[in-house]
Enzyme design. Sequence first.
Site, short mmCIF file in Angstrom:
data_model
loop_
_atom_site.label_atom_id
_atom_site.label_comp_id
_atom_site.label_asym_id
_atom_site.label_seq_id
_atom_site.Cartn_x
_atom_site.Cartn_y
_atom_site.Cartn_z
N HIS A 163 19.99 34.25 -13.63
CA HIS A 163 18.91 33.26 -13.75
C HIS A 163 17.69 34.00 -14.31
O HIS A 163 16.77 34.38 -13.60
CB HIS A 163 18.59 32.64 -12.38
CG HIS A 163 17.40 31.73 -12.41
ND1 HIS A 163 17.36 30.58 -13.15
CD2 HIS A 163 16.19 31.82 -11.80
CE1 HIS A 163 16.18 30.00 -13.00
NE2 HIS A 163 15.44 30.73 -12.19
N ASP B 23 19.01 25.64 -14.40
CA ASP B 23 19.33 25.96 -15.80
C ASP B 23 20.42 25.01 -16.32
O ASP B 23 20.38 24.53 -17.45
CB ASP B 23 19.81 27.41 -15.89
CG ASP B 23 18.87 28.36 -15.17
OD1 ASP B 23 17.77 28.58 -15.68
OD2 ASP B 23 19.24 28.85 -14.08
P1 NAD Z 1 5.06 29.21 -3.42
O1 NAD Z 1 4.22 30.42 -3.53
O2 NAD Z 1 4.45 27.86 -3.62
O3 NAD Z 1 5.75 29.17 -1.99
C1 NAD Z 1 6.41 30.27 -1.47
C2 NAD Z 1 6.25 30.24 0.04
O4 NAD Z 1 7.04 31.31 0.56
C3 NAD Z 1 4.80 30.48 0.50
O5 NAD Z 1 4.43 29.48 1.43
C4 NAD Z 1 4.86 31.85 1.14
O6 NAD Z 1 3.97 32.01 2.21
C5 NAD Z 1 6.31 31.87 1.64
N1 NAD Z 1 6.83 33.19 1.95
C6 NAD Z 1 6.51 34.39 1.41
N2 NAD Z 1 7.17 35.38 2.03
C7 NAD Z 1 7.94 34.81 2.98
C8 NAD Z 1 8.83 35.30 3.95
N3 NAD Z 1 9.08 36.60 4.08
N4 NAD Z 1 9.46 34.42 4.76
C9 NAD Z 1 9.20 33.11 4.67
N5 NAD Z 1 8.36 32.57 3.77
C10 NAD Z 1 7.72 33.42 2.94
O7 NAD Z 1 6.31 29.43 -4.40
P2 NAD Z 1 7.37 28.35 -4.93
O8 NAD Z 1 6.88 27.74 -6.16
O9 NAD Z 1 7.81 27.48 -3.81
O10 NAD Z 1 8.56 29.35 -5.37
C11 NAD Z 1 9.27 30.10 -4.42
C12 NAD Z 1 10.27 31.02 -5.11
O11 NAD Z 1 11.28 30.28 -5.80
C13 NAD Z 1 9.66 31.96 -6.18
O12 NAD Z 1 10.27 33.23 -6.07
C14 NAD Z 1 10.08 31.30 -7.48
O13 NAD Z 1 10.10 32.20 -8.56
C15 NAD Z 1 11.46 30.82 -7.11
N6 NAD Z 1 12.05 29.78 -7.97
C16 NAD Z 1 13.38 29.89 -8.28
C17 NAD Z 1 14.01 28.93 -9.06
C18 NAD Z 1 15.46 29.03 -9.42
O14 NAD Z 1 15.91 28.22 -10.22
N7 NAD Z 1 16.24 29.97 -8.91
C19 NAD Z 1 13.26 27.82 -9.50
C20 NAD Z 1 11.92 27.74 -9.19
C21 NAD Z 1 11.32 28.73 -8.42
C1 LMR Z 2 12.36 28.47 -13.10
O1 LMR Z 2 13.39 28.68 -13.70
O2 LMR Z 2 11.61 27.51 -13.37
C2 LMR Z 2 11.99 29.35 -11.93
O3 LMR Z 2 12.88 30.41 -11.81
C3 LMR Z 2 10.57 29.81 -11.99
C4 LMR Z 2 10.36 30.85 -13.04
O4 LMR Z 2 9.80 31.92 -12.71
O5 LMR Z 2 10.74 30.64 -14.19
#
Ligand code: NAD
Ligand code: LMR
Length: 335
Positions: free
Chosen positions: A189, A161
């Site tokens: 967030h 952000d």
């Molecule tokens: P994705 O689905 O591509 O990958 C997630 C992975 O986590 C998968 O491989 C899944 O099998 C694995 N997983 C699920 N449960 C698990 C566990 N208990 N232990 C270990 N691994 C496990 O998702 P992504 O795009 O990589 O996003 C992951 C997370 O990050 C989501 O919750 C998303 O919303 C979050 N995210 C946060 C931010 C932020 O700024 N804070 C930014 C982007 C995404």
């Molecule tokens: C983001 O900010 O891009 C991530 O937290 C993914 C989402 O769910 O918005």
Amino acid sequence: VLMSEPIRVLVTGAAGQIAYSLLFSIAKGDVFGKDQPIILLLLDITPMLPVLDGVVMELQDCALPLLREIVPTDKEEVAFKDLDAAILVGSMPRKEGMERKDLLKANVAIFKSQGAALEKYAKKTVKVLVVGNPANTNCLIAAKSAPSIPKENFSCLTRLDHNRARSQVAMRCGVPATHVRNVIIWGNHSSTQYPDVHHCLVQMSGSELACFDAVKDDAWLKGDFIATVQQRGAAVIKARKLSSAMSAAKAICDHMRDIWSGTPEGEFTSMGVYSTGNSYGVPDDLIYSFPVQIKDKSWKIVEGLAINDFSRSKMDATAAELLEERDTAVAFLGV
Ligand code: NAD
Ligand code: LMR
């Protein structure tokens, strides 16, 4: 050259999208330093182990000098052993039309279990970054589940952000993002976060101006700018049909690198940290995003910034949402 001992770094969700953009940067030294050897622990769930094997093959094929060992696993007792740093990504991402807090019940139990694993297996000095959404509340639950690890060692990602806000201002002013410093992300967030530019400075035409003087459009800064940053994650999901991954990985690297090596002099960054109730009237026992400066691997909230009524009400609204998420999580998990 005398090399240091390798550090043990965990990435969870290692077979997922974000990890795919993240692991190369970590393994080549962008985060922990160019002379810091690394042992990478990669955790995912059992059905994803074949995919994880492919990621391991690619990391091997990068032939990187700092990467000493790669340990793919579906077992917490292997993944969390003697960790120096833990990047907790693994969890479900939201789909179009969802808010991040709609993921609470799907994801928060993961962070209770992984907090307990940190408690049991990791070094007490481990630095833990929570990325999986809802990131602030998941981070709070992980910290509460690891009572012998200092709460200050836990943080959640709001750097994405922060980078979004910085870039929006830079594009508006026609300057590189590096000419914009000290934007602040307050709170959650989520779409209630408050991107604040009242203390932001912009280098333009040979001098450094207050953001409001550089942009010269208060209506935009108090309106569409804030909404754009608040809604950016949703806009990326709508466009890509997948949540942000490249920019999220970049923000994770920025966040961890700053924890490891400190923030530049005169600059602050934003991260979700444990509120003790002593800063900016934010309630205690929340993971709330504040402006921080980092030195010797420890962060300090930047205190004493003037807060006007506009900012106050937005900071309070995002705190209220975090209190609600905390209460939902605590009731759901029975912690
Ligand atoms: P994705 O689905 O591509 O990958 C997630 C992975 O986590 C998968 O491989 C899944 O099998 C694995 N997983 C699920 N449960 C698990 C566990 N208990 N232990 C270990 N691994 C496990 O998702 P992504 O795009 O990589 O996003 C992951 C997370 O990050 C989501 O919750 C998303 O919303 C979050 N995210 C946060 C931010 C932020 O700024 N804070 C930014 C982007 C995404
Ligand atoms: C983001 O900010 O891009 C991530 O937290 C993914 C989402 O769910 O918005």
